[in-house]
Scaffold this active site. Structure first.
Site, PDB file in Angstrom:
ATOM      1  N   HIS A   7      -7.048  -3.893  95.044  1.00 28.13           N
ATOM      2  CA  HIS A   7      -6.766  -2.644  94.240  1.00 28.13           C
ATOM      3  C   HIS A   7      -7.613  -2.448  92.757  1.00 28.13           C
ATOM      4  O   HIS A   7      -7.496  -3.629  92.054  1.00 28.13           O
ATOM      5  CB  HIS A   7      -5.309  -2.286  93.820  1.00 28.13           C
ATOM      6  CG  HIS A   7      -4.563  -2.127  95.086  1.00 28.13           C
ATOM      7  ND1 HIS A   7      -3.205  -1.976  94.867  1.00 28.13           N
ATOM      8  CD2 HIS A   7      -4.640  -1.988  96.458  1.00 28.13           C
ATOM      9  CE1 HIS A   7      -2.684  -1.449  96.029  1.00 28.13           C
ATOM     10  NE2 HIS A   7      -3.594  -1.887  96.861  1.00 28.13           N
ATOM     11  N   TYR A  63      -3.527  -6.719  82.544  1.00 27.83           N
ATOM     12  CA  TYR A  63      -3.012  -6.658  83.741  1.00 27.83           C
ATOM     13  C   TYR A  63      -3.633  -7.429  84.867  1.00 27.83           C
ATOM     14  O   TYR A  63      -3.181  -8.288  85.803  1.00 27.83           O
ATOM     15  CB  TYR A  63      -2.723  -5.181  84.401  1.00 27.83           C
ATOM     16  CG  TYR A  63      -1.939  -5.034  85.523  1.00 27.83           C
ATOM     17  CD1 TYR A  63      -0.723  -4.415  85.063  1.00 27.83           C
ATOM     18  CD2 TYR A  63      -2.170  -5.220  86.730  1.00 27.83           C
ATOM     19  CE1 TYR A  63       0.248  -4.287  86.322  1.00 27.83           C
ATOM     20  CE2 TYR A  63      -1.333  -5.096  87.928  1.00 27.83           C
ATOM     21  CZ  TYR A  63      -0.253  -4.547  87.465  1.00 27.83           C
ATOM     22  OH  TYR A  63       0.628  -4.395  88.752  1.00 27.83           O
TER      23      TYR A  63
END
Ligand code: RFL
Ligand code: PHB
Length: 396
Positions: free
Chosen positions: A77, A390
């Site tokens: 992703h 992240y």
């Protein structure tokens, strides 16, 4: 029957990701280990937990021969969505971090791959052990004792790795006066489901709604993973499948008509949320790694990745000790890990506070959170900060 005695270099307590990965990395360095686990093999494989691998975790799996199925089945992703006021806003990790990304690959898949590698190595891994204790770790020959099918065992080790998770015995075995524990509880939990439904978004959606937080994630092109904020002691029995879907749809659905696809609910559960750090992550020859040393709320998707980063650092330190007789990396283990751990704590706490309403969440707090989300999704500087945290930072 008397006590069955054996000897190894590194005794590993716990066969979650931390313990299994440590065993794998040590085997690659030619270092012996024995792993013991209280639960069954099936339980360890089947429990549904983390799903997000940082770039560094993926790289380590590839570099150590664990990447074959990950490369085939992992879902890369390049970004995530933040959703608020009925709109989704994308954060483009690849563009903001120079090509870094995350990969969706269930923790149970990582564990399966690690168990296969352990079996292939022929090194010991014992499930279903009971009454585990660790002793003499202040001296040179720590020992692990346990019982299995009525038989008593004792393993004499050079070092013990406490990889036994947040409810294990290793952390509490360290004298309280030698360990500082920093802790915070959150006044909410997550109700999570796994559903047989094709994900309706290619990427994760983190949502703040007036009714509270919700998260859209997935495990495969056919399985969706969803969570929503609930009371820390929420009664699952109160929720019909229909009511769960309605709540998720209300919190995640956006004005353009996007919402999660529904399907059969395969599994559901409630998790409490807390932050905890034990310092230092070592006492004598007992080294703590993974959830045994620290817990993060799942909003930052850091728990599994931190566990892997810890044992990577520990395996390097043990390799330097056995190869060159150097103790400096072992002495530096805790400080080196804690720097990353506190970075992850800060990020997980920040994501959690930005996205949860809590029982007493005021109108002021909600408007401040919306302002923060508006800032994070419109300022390139703020977006970059979220993105680099992240995907995971290189801290060496
Ligand atoms: P684990 O996985 O808890 O493994 C510890 C193992 O030790 C065993 N054990 C013992 N063995 C021998 N003797 C004893 N006395 C023992 N006591 C316990 C246990 O049975 C167990 O097998 O810890 P480890 O290896 O440190 O791994 C940590 C991760 O499992 C954890 O951080 C993540 O699952 C956290 N987490 C997430 N992390 C992420 O990076 N990304 C995510 O998306 C994410 N989502 C989650 C999560 C954790 C969740 N739960 C249920 C806590 C979602 C959830 C719902
Ligand atoms: C998951 O897919 O289980 C998941 C994803 C992101 C999180 C937590 C859990 O922050």
């Amino acid at each position: 029957m008397g006590m069955m005695r054996s000897r190894t270099q590194v005794g590993i307590v716990g066969a979650g990701p931390a313990g299994l990965f440590l065993g794998h990395l040590l085997a690659l360095e030619g270092i012996d280990s024995a792993i013991i686990e209280t639960r069954s093999r099936e339980h360890v494989i089947e429990r549904v937990r983390a799903g997000v691998l940082e770039q560094g975790t993926v790289d380590l799996m590839n570099d150590t021969g664990l990447g074959e199925r990950l490369r085939r089945e992992g879902l890369r992703h390049g970004g995530v969505y933040l959703s608020f006021l009925g709109r989704r806003h994308r954060i483009d990790f690849e563009e903001l971090t120079g090509g870094r990304a995350i990969t969706i690959y269930g923790q149970n898949e990582v564990v399966k791959d690690l168990i296969a590698a352990r079996s292939a190595s022929g090194r010991p891994l014992d499930y279903g052990v009971e009454d585990v204790s660790v002793a003499d770790f202040e001296g040179l020959r720590p020992r692990i004792r346990y019982r299995r099918e009525g038989q008593e065992y004792e393993i004499t080790c050079d070092f013990v790795a406490g990889c036994d998770g947040s409810h294990g015995i290793c952390r509490p075995t360290i004298p309280a006066a030698r360990l500082a524990v920093y802790e915070r509880e959150y006044p909410f939990g997550w109700l999570g489901i796994l559903a047989r439904a094709a994900p309706s978004s290619q990427e994760l959606v983190y949502a703040l709604h007036e009714r509270g937080f919700a998260l859209f994630s997935m495990r495969s092109p056919a399985v969706t993973r969803l969570y929503f904020e609930c009371a820390p002691d929420e009664d699952l029995g109160r929720w019909t499948d229909e009511a769960i879907w309605d709540e998720l749809t209300a919190r995640l659905g956006t004005a353009d008509g996007w919402r999660p696809n529904r399907g059969e609910i395969l599994q559901k559960g409630v998790t409490g949320m807390r932050s905890l750090v034990a310092e230092p992550m070592r006492h004598g020859r007992l080294f703590l790694a993974g959830d045994a040393a620290h817990i993060v709320p799942p909003t930052g998707a850091k728990g599994l990745n931190l566990a892997v980063a810890d044992v990577r650092t520990l395996s390097q330190a043990l390799a330097a000790y056995y190869r060159e007789g150097r103790a400096d990396l072992l002495d530096g283990y805790s400080d080196r890990c804690l720097r990353r751990v506190w970075r992850a704590q800060r990020f997980s706490w920040w994501m959690t506070s930005m996205l949860h309403r809590g029982a007493g969440g005021s109108g002021f707090d909600y408007r401040r959170q919306i302002a923060e989300l508006d800032y994070v999704t419109s300022s390139r500087a703020a977006m970059t900060s979220l993105a680099e945290n992240y995907v995971g930072m290189a801290l060496e």
